[in-house]
Scaffold this active site. Structure first.
Site, PDB file in Angstrom:
ATOM      1  N   ASP A  35       3.437  -4.128   8.173  1.00  0.00           N
ATOM      2  CA  ASP A  35       2.172  -3.386   7.895  1.00  0.00           C
ATOM      3  C   ASP A  35       0.895  -4.472   8.055  1.00  0.00           C
ATOM      4  O   ASP A  35       0.781  -5.421   7.269  1.00  0.00           O
ATOM      5  CB  ASP A  35       2.106  -2.888   6.398  1.00  0.00           C
ATOM      6  N   CYS A  80      -4.969   2.382  -3.463  1.00  0.00           N
ATOM      7  CA  CYS A  80      -3.851   3.067  -2.663  1.00  0.00           C
ATOM      8  C   CYS A  80      -2.437   1.790  -2.982  1.00  0.00           C
ATOM      9  O   CYS A  80      -1.470   1.940  -2.439  1.00  0.00           O
ATOM     10  CB  CYS A  80      -4.103   3.474  -1.363  1.00  0.00           C
ATOM     11  N   LYS A 109     -10.385  -0.865  10.438  1.00  0.00           N
ATOM     12  CA  LYS A 109     -10.604  -2.220   9.617  1.00  0.00           C
ATOM     13  C   LYS A 109     -11.071  -3.298  10.560  1.00  0.00           C
ATOM     14  O   LYS A 109     -10.863  -4.337   9.978  1.00  0.00           O
ATOM     15  CB  LYS A 109      -9.338  -2.289   8.911  1.00  0.00           C
ATOM     16  N   HIS A 141       0.879  -1.208  -0.119  1.00  0.00           N
ATOM     17  CA  HIS A 141       0.057  -0.063   0.008  1.00  0.00           C
ATOM     18  C   HIS A 141       0.893   1.194  -0.074  1.00  0.00           C
ATOM     19  O   HIS A 141       1.987   1.280   0.643  1.00  0.00           O
ATOM     20  CB  HIS A 141      -0.873  -0.053   1.161  1.00  0.00           C
ATOM     21  N   GLN A 149      -4.013  -5.088   7.250  1.00  0.00           N
ATOM     22  CA  GLN A 149      -5.087  -6.157   6.616  1.00  0.00           C
ATOM     23  C   GLN A 149      -5.046  -7.275   7.107  1.00  0.00           C
ATOM     24  O   GLN A 149      -6.019  -8.181   7.192  1.00  0.00           O
ATOM     25  CB  GLN A 149      -4.923  -6.213   5.152  1.00  0.00           C
TER      26      GLN A 149
HETATM   27  N1  C6P Z   1      -6.477   0.349   2.946  1.00  0.00           N
HETATM   28  C1  C6P Z   1      -8.152  -0.108   1.279  1.00  0.00           C
HETATM   29  O1  C6P Z   1      -8.982   0.166   0.754  1.00  0.00           O
HETATM   30  P1  C6P Z   1      -5.160   3.788   6.901  1.00  0.00           P
HETATM   31  O2  C6P Z   1      -5.751   4.352   5.673  1.00  0.00           O
HETATM   32  O3  C6P Z   1      -4.175   4.469   7.633  1.00  0.00           O
HETATM   33  O4  C6P Z   1      -5.897   3.300   7.914  1.00  0.00           O
HETATM   34  O5  C6P Z   1      -4.415   2.455   6.256  1.00  0.00           O
HETATM   35  C2  C6P Z   1      -3.723   2.550   5.417  1.00  0.00           C
HETATM   36  C3  C6P Z   1      -3.179   1.156   4.765  1.00  0.00           C
HETATM   37  C4  C6P Z   1      -2.081   0.487   4.894  1.00  0.00           C
HETATM   38  N2  C6P Z   1      -1.694  -0.728   4.625  1.00  0.00           N
HETATM   39  C5  C6P Z   1      -2.444  -1.472   4.026  1.00  0.00           C
HETATM   40  C6  C6P Z   1      -2.005  -2.874   3.607  1.00  0.00           C
HETATM   41  C7  C6P Z   1      -4.014  -1.013   3.594  1.00  0.00           C
HETATM   42  O6  C6P Z   1      -4.848  -1.866   3.127  1.00  0.00           O
HETATM   43  C8  C6P Z   1      -4.284   0.250   4.020  1.00  0.00           C
HETATM   44  C9  C6P Z   1      -5.466   0.695   3.967  1.00  0.00           C
HETATM   45  C10 C6P Z   1      -7.666   0.732   2.479  1.00  0.00           C
HETATM   46  O7  C6P Z   1      -7.226  -0.960   0.865  1.00  0.00           O
HETATM   47  C11 C6P Z   1      -7.723   2.184   2.282  1.00  0.00           C
HETATM   48  S1  C6P Z   1      -6.560   2.908   1.393  1.00  0.00           S
END
Ligand code: C6P
Length: 407
Positions: A197, A363, A223, A122, A200
């Site tokens: 990270d 993203c 999430k 991401h 997910q």
């Molecule tokens: N992915 C998706 O629709 P945030 O936005 O900071 O809570 O998470 C960022 C993020 C970082 N790593 C991974 C693997 C992610 O999937 C995400 C967030 C969402 O896929 C929103 S872009």
């Protein structure tokens, strides 16, 4: 086993209709829905204990502080951190990863060093490292994937000799589950700092930072059933101790005069300004809920839904999906392309059927460029409240759309 019908009854939003159809929410990879238990925990806090934390000494403030610290303790247990002080509350995964980049990267990465990440990341676990490498004149290396969206075995050599290695536990597009325990062991054996990270993975499978052996783990509350605005950075205390703060001001300071400042102890050193208190309380309630369902059960349910997605949507003519072909190697999402149809058209037509999916690059633009579809993919992302029948309904709706658009 997981009782989906009972779980569904806890989620008020799932009773909604969209355009006269029952809502089928398949966008949990972007954000999950919240159960009544979390909504009620947050409003109860607001109604009875709302006060700033770690500041005043009146009863309300002490109760609010206790609730906030209780959420930290639950979070530490949830990921098996050794100490509560290893859990820093942030806004989200993105802020947690940037905290490591600013706090550790800025201090320890030097010109000529190597920073390694992967092409499946991401943006939040890619761009901070890319930009750090640029600023520091360090080398930025990216591990590639194979045809099935798994990290290429021979490219893991890149981890060796690096200063820092950043990898997602599971991909938000491919659904690939990376063997982070093995990857972090490679890093550790080479003296490389590892950043995982878990945005997910933490919502969908048991997480044990001590077993994984990572130095840092980042994830988001939203999430995993909690409200927006609360994220977590787990870090080994010895690393957090040697890092510089990322934000300055408020209770992250122990002592300050005209010329210098001394930082507060962990974890407060990294929590500048008034924190997201009710969101943390919501995270605590979300963790209670997930523990009640059981993380092993959640993983099994996700695997079943992944299998169902592969067998239905994945096998449809005119659909190309991305990521591993075996449900055991995937999380409960499926990113796919409907050949010849723009993903936004697919999503808009599915919305007419009450189905919520996400489209675009999620993203993860470098990954979409790598697989050759810069315009993006469609993505169905399941969670604990989704059923196999909903996936059948998605496949049926896709069939209808393809027939209509392609004749
Ligand atoms: N992915 C998706 O629709 P945030 O936005 O900071 O809570 O998470 C960022 C993020 C970082 N790593 C991974 C693997 C992610 O999937 C995400 C967030 C969402 O896929 C929103 S872009």
């Amino acid at each position: 086993m997981l009782d989906v019908n009972r779980i569904r009854s806890d989620f008020p939003v799932l009773k909604r209709e969209i355009k006269g159809k029952k809502l089928v929410y398949l966008d949990s990879t972007a954000t999950s829905q919240r159960p009544r238990q979390v909504i009620e925990a947050v409003s109860k806090f607001e109604e009875t204990k709302n006060a700033n934390v770690a500041r005043s000494i009146h009863t309300l403030a002490e109760e609010a502080t206790a609730e906030y610290e209780n959420a930290r303790e639950k979070t530490a247990k949830f990921v098996n951190a050794k100490e509560d002080e290893e859990i820093i509350f942030t806004k989200n995964t993105t802020e947690s990863l940037n905290l490591v980049m600013r706090g550790w990267g800025e201090k320890f990465v030097k010109e000529g060093d190597k920073i390694v990440t992967t092409i499946m990341e991401h943006h939040s676990n890619f761009v901070p490292w890319q930009q750090l490498a640029k600023r520091k004149k360090a080398n930025f290396e990216v591990i590639d994937i194979d045809e099935e969206g798994k990290l290429k075995e021979d490219e893991l050599e890149k981890i060796k000799g690096a200063k820092l290695f950043a990898v997602s536990a599971t991909s938000n597009v491919l659904g690939t589950i990376n063997d982070v325990k093995r990857l972090c062991k490679i890093a550790k054996d080479e003296g490389v700092v590892s950043v995982v990270d878990g945005a997910q993975s933490v919502p969908g499978m048991p997480t044990d930072v001590q077993d994984i052996g990572c130095d840092f783990l980042a994830f988001s509350g939203h999430k995993m059933l909690a409200p927006f605005g609360i994220g977590v950075l787990y870090g080994k205390s010895e690393l957090l101790e040697e890092m510089d703060p990322f934000l300055y001001g408020s209770e992250m300071i122990k002592k300050v005069d005209k010329n210098c400042a001394v930082w507060n102890e962990l974890p407060y050193k990294f929590e500048a300004g008034t924190p997201s208190v009710n969101e943390a309380v919501g995270l605590g309630a979300a963790i209670d809920y997930l523990n009640g369902v059981g993380m092993e059960n959640i993983r099994k349910h996700e695997e079943e839904l992944a299998g169902k997605l592969l067998k239905t949507v994945g096998e449809m003519e005119g659909i190309r999906f991305f990521g591993p072909r075996n449900a055991k190697e995937r999380t409960g999402l499926l990113a796919f392309e409907v050949e010849g149809v723009h993903p936004h058209d697919v999503a808009a037509l599915l919305d007419e059927e009450g189905i919520a999916i996400r489209t675009g690059h999620h993203c993860a633009m470098p990954l979409h460029l790598r697989v050759g579809i810069p315009e993006g993919t469609n993505r169905a992302g399941t969670y604990i409240y989704n059923t196999k029948e909903e996936i059948d309904y998605l496949a049926e709706a896709l069939g209808k759309i393809m027939k209509m658009l392609k004749g």
